[in-house]
Design an enzyme around this catalytic site. Structure first.
Site, mmCIF file in Angstrom:
data_model
loop_
_atom_site.group_PDB
_atom_site.id
_atom_site.type_symbol
_atom_site.label_atom_id
_atom_site.label_comp_id
_atom_site.label_asym_id
_atom_site.label_seq_id
_atom_site.Cartn_x
_atom_site.Cartn_y
_atom_site.Cartn_z
ATOM 1 N N LYS A 1 13.320 -2.195 -8.251
ATOM 2 C CA LYS A 1 13.661 -1.351 -7.101
ATOM 3 C C LYS A 1 14.126 -2.214 -5.924
ATOM 4 O O LYS A 1 15.045 -1.859 -5.193
ATOM 5 C CB LYS A 1 12.418 -0.531 -6.728
ATOM 6 C CG LYS A 1 12.327 -0.043 -5.306
ATOM 7 C CD LYS A 1 13.146 1.201 -5.109
ATOM 8 C CE LYS A 1 12.852 1.915 -3.812
ATOM 9 N NZ LYS A 1 12.863 1.110 -2.619
ATOM 10 N N HIS B 1 4.146 1.436 -8.256
ATOM 11 C CA HIS B 1 3.196 0.324 -8.133
ATOM 12 C C HIS B 1 2.290 0.265 -9.371
ATOM 13 O O HIS B 1 2.003 -0.811 -9.902
ATOM 14 C CB HIS B 1 2.299 0.507 -6.898
ATOM 15 C CG HIS B 1 3.037 0.464 -5.585
ATOM 16 N ND1 HIS B 1 3.156 1.562 -4.768
ATOM 17 C CD2 HIS B 1 3.663 -0.549 -4.941
ATOM 18 C CE1 HIS B 1 3.826 1.230 -3.676
ATOM 19 N NE2 HIS B 1 4.148 -0.042 -3.749
ATOM 20 N N GLN C 1 7.824 -9.316 8.000
ATOM 21 C CA GLN C 1 9.027 -8.925 7.265
ATOM 22 C C GLN C 1 9.709 -7.695 7.843
ATOM 23 O O GLN C 1 10.712 -7.238 7.318
ATOM 24 C CB GLN C 1 8.727 -8.726 5.780
ATOM 25 C CG GLN C 1 7.953 -7.465 5.439
ATOM 26 C CD GLN C 1 7.610 -7.436 3.961
ATOM 27 O OE1 GLN C 1 6.818 -8.229 3.467
ATOM 28 N NE2 GLN C 1 8.224 -6.515 3.220
ATOM 29 N N GLY D 1 0.809 -1.221 0.000
ATOM 30 C CA GLY D 1 0.000 0.000 0.000
ATOM 31 C C GLY D 1 0.837 1.263 0.000
ATOM 32 O O GLY D 1 2.017 1.229 -0.332
ATOM 33 N N ALA D 2 0.205 2.406 0.361
ATOM 34 C CA ALA D 2 0.811 3.735 0.179
ATOM 35 C C ALA D 2 1.317 3.806 -1.269
ATOM 36 O O ALA D 2 2.498 4.043 -1.545
ATOM 37 C CB ALA D 2 1.918 4.008 1.188
ATOM 38 N N ARG E 1 8.012 4.732 1.480
ATOM 39 C CA ARG E 1 8.719 5.352 2.614
ATOM 40 C C ARG E 1 9.060 6.819 2.353
ATOM 41 O O ARG E 1 9.310 7.562 3.295
ATOM 42 C CB ARG E 1 9.982 4.572 2.949
ATOM 43 C CG ARG E 1 9.699 3.245 3.639
ATOM 44 C CD ARG E 1 10.982 2.608 4.154
ATOM 45 N NE ARG E 1 10.687 1.503 5.052
ATOM 46 C CZ ARG E 1 10.459 0.258 4.658
ATOM 47 N NH1 ARG E 1 10.496 -0.031 3.372
ATOM 48 N NH2 ARG E 1 10.195 -0.697 5.533
ATOM 49 N N GLY F 1 9.034 -5.211 -8.760
ATOM 50 C CA GLY F 1 9.876 -4.103 -9.203
ATOM 51 C C GLY F 1 11.354 -4.350 -8.961
ATOM 52 O O GLY F 1 11.741 -4.856 -7.906
HETATM 53 P P1 AMP Z 1 6.012 -2.404 -1.716
HETATM 54 O O1 AMP Z 1 4.604 -1.888 -1.594
HETATM 55 O O2 AMP Z 1 7.038 -1.390 -1.390
HETATM 56 O O3 AMP Z 1 6.196 -3.726 -1.021
HETATM 57 O O4 AMP Z 1 6.231 -2.695 -3.257
HETATM 58 C C1 AMP Z 1 5.364 -3.513 -3.999
HETATM 59 C C2 AMP Z 1 5.982 -3.786 -5.345
HETATM 60 O O5 AMP Z 1 6.198 -2.553 -6.031
HETATM 61 C C3 AMP Z 1 7.358 -4.467 -5.233
HETATM 62 O O6 AMP Z 1 7.468 -5.452 -6.237
HETATM 63 C C4 AMP Z 1 8.300 -3.331 -5.468
HETATM 64 O O7 AMP Z 1 9.563 -3.727 -5.981
HETATM 65 C C5 AMP Z 1 7.541 -2.487 -6.468
HETATM 66 N N1 AMP Z 1 8.030 -1.110 -6.448
HETATM 67 C C6 AMP Z 1 8.264 -0.345 -5.352
HETATM 68 N N2 AMP Z 1 8.772 0.845 -5.711
HETATM 69 C C7 AMP Z 1 8.873 0.825 -7.072
HETATM 70 C C8 AMP Z 1 9.355 1.768 -8.050
HETATM 71 N N3 AMP Z 1 9.825 2.960 -7.691
HETATM 72 N N4 AMP Z 1 9.303 1.410 -9.353
HETATM 73 C C9 AMP Z 1 8.827 0.200 -9.729
HETATM 74 N N5 AMP Z 1 8.364 -0.736 -8.853
HETATM 75 C C10 AMP Z 1 8.398 -0.426 -7.547
#
Ligand code: AMP
Length: 286
Positions: free
Chosen positions: A151, A37, A61, A31-32, A191, A149
């Site tokens: 990232k 995403h 995690q 989320g956020a 974040r 991602g």
């Molecule tokens: P998170 O919500 O941070 O756990 O991220 C969910 C998914 O979005 C994960 O597969 C991340 O790698 C991807 N993600 C997060 N930030 C980015 C970004 N800046 N560009 C592309 N994918 C991203």
């Protein structure tokens, strides 16, 4: 967009969809949501999938309880963003839905070396938690494709391994998308909402440092480059956990480069209380 909170209900719905020939493309998130995403969602749509996103801030995690407590939650905005971008289904489970037996880590995944370096070293237990939640989500959603991602470079490698050790690689394709960045190079991240406007500008130094490493990459000795990168971050008020260069295929750390090995540079650094990570492939064309 259809919203499901119960695993049994989403499973039933997706089973019928699969019988009707629909392919399922899954984007797990915490989320956020931001444009990064949404880029994953768009990839899933491009592949003509029924698109399923999940939002679940996974307690197992977070090695640092304070980080978990402060994780941004913007659910109303997330719903609007997903809806506006054509997401078909959102899975929004509770903790007890994902961990019906409680959040004690009862399963251990053999991640080998991957769990001992970089994020594995600095966030003990983090990848076990990631595997627990992703494995559980994959059992519920049973997607044809999983979108993640770059990232989170190491996380992508961990998930590839998870798919191998569970045999899920036979039915699920892992699709990795490039990192979306702000105009100053800062990798988009949930974040970042915890950074002030001034800090967001300062945090651009992470991408600048990765680019510096890429642009100054020379055959042989890499330690000097890592040291200079670390200095740059510190000079801008960041506190790096690591500035590393590794083999892009297996994350073995590299000090001496033969000019051929594919390389990735990876950084984790604190800006104030906020821990940021980023990476850049060094050996693709500039
Ligand atoms: P998170 O919500 O941070 O756990 O991220 C969910 C998914 O979005 C994960 O597969 C991340 O790698 C991807 N993600 C997060 N930030 C980015 C970004 N800046 N560009 C592309 N994918 C991203």
């Amino acid at each position: 967009m259809i919203l499901f909170k119960k695993s049994e209900e989403i499973r039933k719905y997706l089973e019928t969809a699969a019988i009707n020939g629909k392919k399922a493309g899954f984007v797990p998130t915490m989320g956020a949501l931001h444009a990064g995403h949404i880029s994953l969602l768009n990839e899933a749509k491009k592949d003509k999938n029924l698109t399923i996103a999940s939002i679940f801030v996974n307690p197992t995690q977070f090695n640092d309880p304070a980080d978990f407590q402060k994780y941004p939650i913007t659910i109303e905005k997330d719903l609007q963003l997903l809806e506006a971008n054509g997401c078909d289904i959102l899975f929004l489970p509770s903790v007890s839905e994902i961990y019906p037996e409680g959040i004690k880590n009862n399963r251990h995944y053999d991640l080998g070396y991957l769990e001992t370096v970089l994020e594995g070293e600095f966030r003990p237990g983090h990848f076990q938690g990631v595997c627990l939640v992703v494995h559980r989500l994959l059992e519920i959603i049973k997607p044809d494709s999983l979108y993640m991602g770059q990232k989170d470079y190491q996380q992508c490698m961990v998930i590839r391994r998870l798919l191998q050790i569970t045999g899920l690689d036979q039915s699920i394709q892992l699709q990795i998308s490039p990192t979306l960045r702000e105009s100053n190079g800062l990798a988009m991240s949930s974040r970042n909402t915890r950074l002030s406007e001034e800090e967001k500008i300062i945090a651009g130094i992470i991408y600048e440092t990765l680019s510096y490493v890429k642009n100054n990459l020379n055959k042989s000795e890499l330690n000097e480059l890592k040291r200079k990168g670390t200095e740059k971050l510190i000079a801008n008020g960041l506190e790096p956990d690591y500035v590393e260069i590794a083999d892009a295929n297996n994350l073995q750390l590299v000090d001496q480069w033969n000019g051929k090995q594919p390389l990735v540079a990876l950084i984790a650094a604190f800006l104030g209380q906020v821990r940021l990570i980023d990476n850049l492939i060094l050996t693709d064309s500039k």
